[in-house]
Scaffold this motif. Structure first.
Motif, PDB file in Angstrom:
ATOM      1  N   THR A 122       0.995  -1.278   0.023  1.00  0.00           N
ATOM      2  CA  THR A 122      -0.156  -0.193  -0.237  1.00  0.00           C
ATOM      3  C   THR A 122       0.730   1.047   0.311  1.00  0.00           C
ATOM      4  O   THR A 122       1.965   1.299  -0.011  1.00  0.00           O
ATOM      5  CB  THR A 122      -1.088  -0.168   1.479  1.00  0.00           C
ATOM      6  N   VAL A 123       1.172   2.147  -0.877  1.00  0.00           N
ATOM      7  CA  VAL A 123       1.786   3.143  -0.900  1.00  0.00           C
ATOM      8  C   VAL A 123       1.245   4.792  -0.508  1.00  0.00           C
ATOM      9  O   VAL A 123      -0.254   4.101  -1.488  1.00  0.00           O
ATOM     10  CB  VAL A 123       2.031   3.584  -2.527  1.00  0.00           C
ATOM     11  N   VAL A 124       1.230   4.870   0.655  1.00  0.00           N
ATOM     12  CA  VAL A 124       0.870   6.463   1.389  1.00  0.00           C
ATOM     13  C   VAL A 124       1.947   7.718   0.064  1.00  0.00           C
ATOM     14  O   VAL A 124       3.415   7.372   0.713  1.00  0.00           O
ATOM     15  CB  VAL A 124       0.874   6.328   2.092  1.00  0.00           C
ATOM     16  N   ARG A 125       1.201   8.248  -0.125  1.00  0.00           N
ATOM     17  CA  ARG A 125       2.227   9.971  -0.311  1.00  0.00           C
ATOM     18  C   ARG A 125       1.542  11.524   0.254  1.00  0.00           C
ATOM     19  O   ARG A 125       0.271  11.564   0.108  1.00  0.00           O
ATOM     20  CB  ARG A 125       1.855   9.915  -2.069  1.00  0.00           C
ATOM     21  N   VAL A 126       2.049  12.071   0.474  1.00  0.00           N
ATOM     22  CA  VAL A 126       2.113  12.476   1.706  1.00  0.00           C
ATOM     23  C   VAL A 126       2.652  13.869   1.196  1.00  0.00           C
ATOM     24  O   VAL A 126       4.522  13.612   0.713  1.00  0.00           O
ATOM     25  CB  VAL A 126       2.726  12.749   3.028  1.00  0.00           C
TER      26      VAL A 126
END
Length: 157
Positions: A122-126
């Motif tokens: 799962t990729v989270v971009r902040v």
């Protein structure tokens, strides 16, 4: 998985020595927004790897934070380099060169997201401008979500 693990396309070389110097000086890790997110997540009891390739992805690309057990990779993206739709102000000097350069960064980001998803991450971009508490809430929810328990089933010969 089908698709190859090929780079999306090379970024052009620096347009000038000043641009090359700027790119060399830009740190890859330990930026202020990244450190703030790391502090908040650590305060919440979450532990992670820093600036590493997610295990099992066979990639040269590194995530800012990796939660191995939860298979969550977090990227803290700067508004300029990753072309934030709210805050990007492209340089006027060498505008075409910068357009190509920044587009190559965005293409690499999307390719990274796709490849990690294919590998079960799962990729989270902040974005750097995001509220650190809200960003930590998003990451924590994913890291702490229930995961299916896999148990080995004995086979009968």
């Amino acid at each position: 998985m089908g698709a190859s693990w090929q780079e999306p396309g090379p970024a052009p070389p620096a347009s000038s020595e000043a641009a090359a110097t700027l790119m060399r000086r830009t740190g890859r890790r330990d930026t202020r927004p990244e450190l703030a997110l790391r502090r908040e997540l650590h305060r919440r009891g979450l532990r992670y790897l820093v600036d590493t390739t997610p295990p099992g992805t066979n990639r040269r690309r590194r995530a800012d934070l990796v939660f191995r057990g939860a298979r969550v990779a977090v990227f803290v993206d700067g508004c300029f380099w990753h072309s934030c739709p709210l805050h990007l102000h492209p340089p006027r000097a060498n505008a075409q060169w910068w357009r190509v350069k920044l587009a190559s960064v965005v293409a690499r980001d999307r390719d990274t997201d796709e490849r990690l998803a294919e590998a079960g991450w799962t990729v989270v971009r902040v974005w750097e401008h995001e509220d650190v508490v809200a960003a930590a809430d998003r990451v924590e929810a994913l890291v702490r979500r229930p995961h299916p328990v896999t148990t080995a089933v004995p086979t009968v010969a």
